[in-house]
Design an enzyme around this catalytic site. Sequence first.
Site, PDB file in Angstrom:
ATOM      1  N   ILE A  12       1.063  -1.218  -0.218  1.00  0.00           N
ATOM      2  CA  ILE A  12      -0.440  -0.442  -0.438  1.00  0.00           C
ATOM      3  C   ILE A  12       0.551   1.575   0.346  1.00  0.00           C
ATOM      4  O   ILE A  12       0.898   2.376  -0.337  1.00  0.00           O
ATOM      5  CB  ILE A  12      -1.104   0.507   1.341  1.00  0.00           C
ATOM      6  CG1 ILE A  12      -1.928  -1.355   0.690  1.00  0.00           C
ATOM      7  CG2 ILE A  12      -1.937   1.523   1.596  1.00  0.00           C
ATOM      8  CD1 ILE A  12      -2.895  -1.403   2.478  1.00  0.00           C
ATOM      9  N   ILE A  52      10.654   2.783  12.795  1.00  0.00           N
ATOM     10  CA  ILE A  52       9.885   3.845  13.002  1.00  0.00           C
ATOM     11  C   ILE A  52       9.728   3.761  14.420  1.00  0.00           C
ATOM     12  O   ILE A  52       9.570   4.591  15.169  1.00  0.00           O
ATOM     13  CB  ILE A  52       8.857   3.319  12.773  1.00  0.00           C
ATOM     14  CG1 ILE A  52       7.298   2.292  12.892  1.00  0.00           C
ATOM     15  CG2 ILE A  52       8.231   3.876  11.030  1.00  0.00           C
ATOM     16  CD1 ILE A  52       5.539   2.572  12.938  1.00  0.00           C
ATOM     17  N   SER A 117      -7.740   1.066  10.192  1.00  0.00           N
ATOM     18  CA  SER A 117      -8.407  -0.260   9.458  1.00  0.00           C
ATOM     19  C   SER A 117      -9.994   0.470   9.852  1.00  0.00           C
ATOM     20  O   SER A 117     -10.044   0.512  10.735  1.00  0.00           O
ATOM     21  CB  SER A 117      -7.485  -0.691  10.423  1.00  0.00           C
ATOM     22  OG  SER A 117      -8.473  -2.310   9.489  1.00  0.00           O
ATOM     23  N   TYR A 141      -5.433  -6.505  16.436  1.00  0.00           N
ATOM     24  CA  TYR A 141      -4.418  -4.948  15.557  1.00  0.00           C
ATOM     25  C   TYR A 141      -5.287  -3.913  15.907  1.00  0.00           C
ATOM     26  O   TYR A 141      -5.082  -3.170  15.207  1.00  0.00           O
ATOM     27  CB  TYR A 141      -4.990  -5.832  13.823  1.00  0.00           C
ATOM     28  CG  TYR A 141      -4.692  -5.115  12.699  1.00  0.00           C
ATOM     29  CD1 TYR A 141      -3.712  -4.289  12.885  1.00  0.00           C
ATOM     30  CD2 TYR A 141      -5.920  -5.022  12.074  1.00  0.00           C
ATOM     31  CE1 TYR A 141      -3.565  -4.203  11.196  1.00  0.00           C
ATOM     32  CE2 TYR A 141      -5.402  -4.199  10.957  1.00  0.00           C
ATOM     33  CZ  TYR A 141      -4.790  -3.421  10.286  1.00  0.00           C
ATOM     34  OH  TYR A 141      -4.910  -3.300   9.164  1.00  0.00           O
ATOM     35  N   LYS A 145      -4.776   0.221  15.643  1.00  0.00           N
ATOM     36  CA  LYS A 145      -5.713   1.337  14.561  1.00  0.00           C
ATOM     37  C   LYS A 145      -6.786   2.032  15.911  1.00  0.00           C
ATOM     38  O   LYS A 145      -6.263   3.588  15.267  1.00  0.00           O
ATOM     39  CB  LYS A 145      -5.896   0.193  13.687  1.00  0.00           C
ATOM     40  CG  LYS A 145      -5.250   0.105  12.889  1.00  0.00           C
ATOM     41  CD  LYS A 145      -3.984   0.577  12.015  1.00  0.00           C
ATOM     42  CE  LYS A 145      -3.504  -0.016  11.533  1.00  0.00           C
ATOM     43  NZ  LYS A 145      -2.381   0.802  10.548  1.00  0.00           N
ATOM     44  N   ASN A 175     -10.122  -4.314   2.214  1.00  0.00           N
ATOM     45  CA  ASN A 175     -10.026  -5.304   1.753  1.00  0.00           C
ATOM     46  C   ASN A 175      -9.015  -4.813   0.476  1.00  0.00           C
ATOM     47  O   ASN A 175     -10.105  -4.184  -0.146  1.00  0.00           O
ATOM     48  CB  ASN A 175     -10.712  -6.560   1.526  1.00  0.00           C
ATOM     49  CG  ASN A 175     -10.598  -7.128   2.206  1.00  0.00           C
ATOM     50  OD1 ASN A 175     -10.316  -7.746   3.556  1.00  0.00           O
ATOM     51  ND2 ASN A 175     -12.114  -7.267   3.340  1.00  0.00           N
ATOM     52  N   ILE A 208     -12.795 -21.785  -0.434  1.00  0.00           N
ATOM     53  CA  ILE A 208     -14.128 -21.137   0.522  1.00  0.00           C
ATOM     54  C   ILE A 208     -14.404 -21.403   1.557  1.00  0.00           C
ATOM     55  O   ILE A 208     -14.359 -23.037   1.766  1.00  0.00           O
ATOM     56  CB  ILE A 208     -14.439 -20.412  -1.048  1.00  0.00           C
ATOM     57  CG1 ILE A 208     -14.651 -20.342  -1.937  1.00  0.00           C
ATOM     58  CG2 ILE A 208     -16.095 -20.173   0.064  1.00  0.00           C
ATOM     59  CD1 ILE A 208     -15.965 -20.431  -2.822  1.00  0.00           C
ATOM     60  N   ARG A 284     -14.710 -20.156   9.053  1.00  0.00           N
ATOM     61  CA  ARG A 284     -13.567 -19.331  10.118  1.00  0.00           C
ATOM     62  C   ARG A 284     -13.777 -18.860  10.973  1.00  0.00           C
ATOM     63  O   ARG A 284     -15.171 -18.137  11.190  1.00  0.00           O
ATOM     64  CB  ARG A 284     -12.853 -19.061   9.594  1.00  0.00           C
ATOM     65  CG  ARG A 284     -11.566 -19.207   8.334  1.00  0.00           C
ATOM     66  CD  ARG A 284     -11.183 -17.898   7.709  1.00  0.00           C
ATOM     67  NE  ARG A 284     -11.176 -17.158   7.543  1.00  0.00           N
ATOM     68  CZ  ARG A 284     -10.895 -16.409   6.367  1.00  0.00           C
ATOM     69  NH1 ARG A 284      -9.493 -16.681   6.140  1.00  0.00           N
ATOM     70  NH2 ARG A 284     -11.619 -14.844   6.162  1.00  0.00           N
ATOM     71  N   GLY A 286     -15.900 -16.700  14.038  1.00  0.00           N
ATOM     72  CA  GLY A 286     -15.699 -15.177  13.760  1.00  0.00           C
ATOM     73  C   GLY A 286     -15.742 -14.360  12.881  1.00  0.00           C
ATOM     74  O   GLY A 286     -16.082 -13.384  13.090  1.00  0.00           O
ATOM     75  N   ASP A 287     -15.480 -15.076  11.400  1.00  0.00           N
ATOM     76  CA  ASP A 287     -16.201 -14.365  10.240  1.00  0.00           C
ATOM     77  C   ASP A 287     -17.772 -14.138   9.902  1.00  0.00           C
ATOM     78  O   ASP A 287     -18.415 -15.530  10.146  1.00  0.00           O
ATOM     79  CB  ASP A 287     -15.946 -15.211   8.998  1.00  0.00           C
ATOM     80  CG  ASP A 287     -14.625 -15.143   8.706  1.00  0.00           C
ATOM     81  OD1 ASP A 287     -14.279 -13.749   9.137  1.00  0.00           O
ATOM     82  OD2 ASP A 287     -14.342 -16.249   7.455  1.00  0.00           O
TER      83      ASP A 287
END
Length: 324
Positions: A12, A52, A117, A141, A145, A175, A208, A284, A286-287
Site C-alpha cells: 500500500i 519507525i 483500518s 490489530y 489501530k 480489503n 472458500i 472460520r 468469528g467471520d
Amino acid sequence: MSWLVTGGAGYIGAHVVRALADAGLPPVVIDDLSSGHEGFVPEGVPFVRGSILDRALVEQTLREHAVTGVIHVAGYKYAGVSVQRPLHTYEQNVEGTRVVLAAMADAGVDKLVFSSSAAVYGTPDVPLVTEDLPKRPASPYGESKLIGEWLIRDQAVATADSAQPLRHTSLRYFNVVGSGDSSVYDTSPHNLFPIVFEKLLAGETPRINGDDYDTPDGTNVRDYVHVADIAAAHAVAARRLAAGEPVEPAYNLGSQNGLSVREIMDAMARVTGIGFTPEIGPRRAGDPDRIVATGELAARDLEWANRHTVDEMVRSGWEARRRA
C-alpha cells in the site's frame, strides 16, 4: 516541502508514494523492509532503511528532507495473526505511532494522514458501516489501530493552542486489492488475492471458507477496494492538509456494495483463464456474514470513488504478480 511515507516500501505504501508524486507532493520513504521491498520504491525517491521505533532516525529523516507532513502507513497489518502476537502488534502499531508523533513534534512537523483500518469497528451488525458507528475491535490489530487514532487525537488536543497545532485525518478501509503499477504487488501470505494467485500458479485449487452464510450466494460479503484508489485518497488528504483545508477526523474508504468471496473466485477464473471450482471448507470462527462500509464522506472531501470493477481488480493484481 516533502511528505514522509512510513512503510513506503510496502504494497500500500508504495502506491501512496506514487500517488503523492503524481499530485506534486515529493515523497520520502522510511521502511525497515520487514514486509516491504526496496524495489517497490520508485527510482529517485529518497529511501531510508530503518524502523519507525527508532525515534532519532525518524526525527533525523524529517529534518534532513524538510518534511512538512507524514503519511503513516507502516504497521503490523495481520489481524488474524495479531491474536497470537499481541505484544508485537502493539509494539509496532501503538509504540510505532507514538514514536512518529514524538519525532514530528520535535521536528516541527504538524500534518499527518494515518492509515487506519475498518478493523476498528469489529464485526458490526449493520448493512453499511459509517464513521460514527461504535468502535468494537475484535483483534489486537483492530485495537492497536484504534489506540493509534486516540494517540493522534490526544496530541492534536495537546497542541491545539501551540504555534504548530497537529492537523490530521485517519483513513479506514477493509480489503485492499489489485495493482496500480505492474512492478508492485501484494506479497501478504494472509490476504485473499495473493492466496488465490499462489494456489493457481501452483496448479492447486483455491478454497472458500464456508458457503452457508446469510448472503445471496452463501459466501461472505466484504469491501474490496483497489489499491490505486486507496492511494489517491491518501494523496488528496495530504493535499488538503497542506493547503489548510478542513478535513474530518476519520473517513471510511468503502465500496458501498461489497463483493462476495464466490464473486471474487468467479472473477479469478474468468480473468486468469484458469477454470476451477473452489473447494468448500468449514467456516472460520468469528467471520460475519457481511461487512461493507459507506464512502460518502470521503467522496465529498477526498475525491474518493471505487473506480475499478472486480475484473479490473483481479486483472491488475494478476498481471503484477505474474511479472514478479
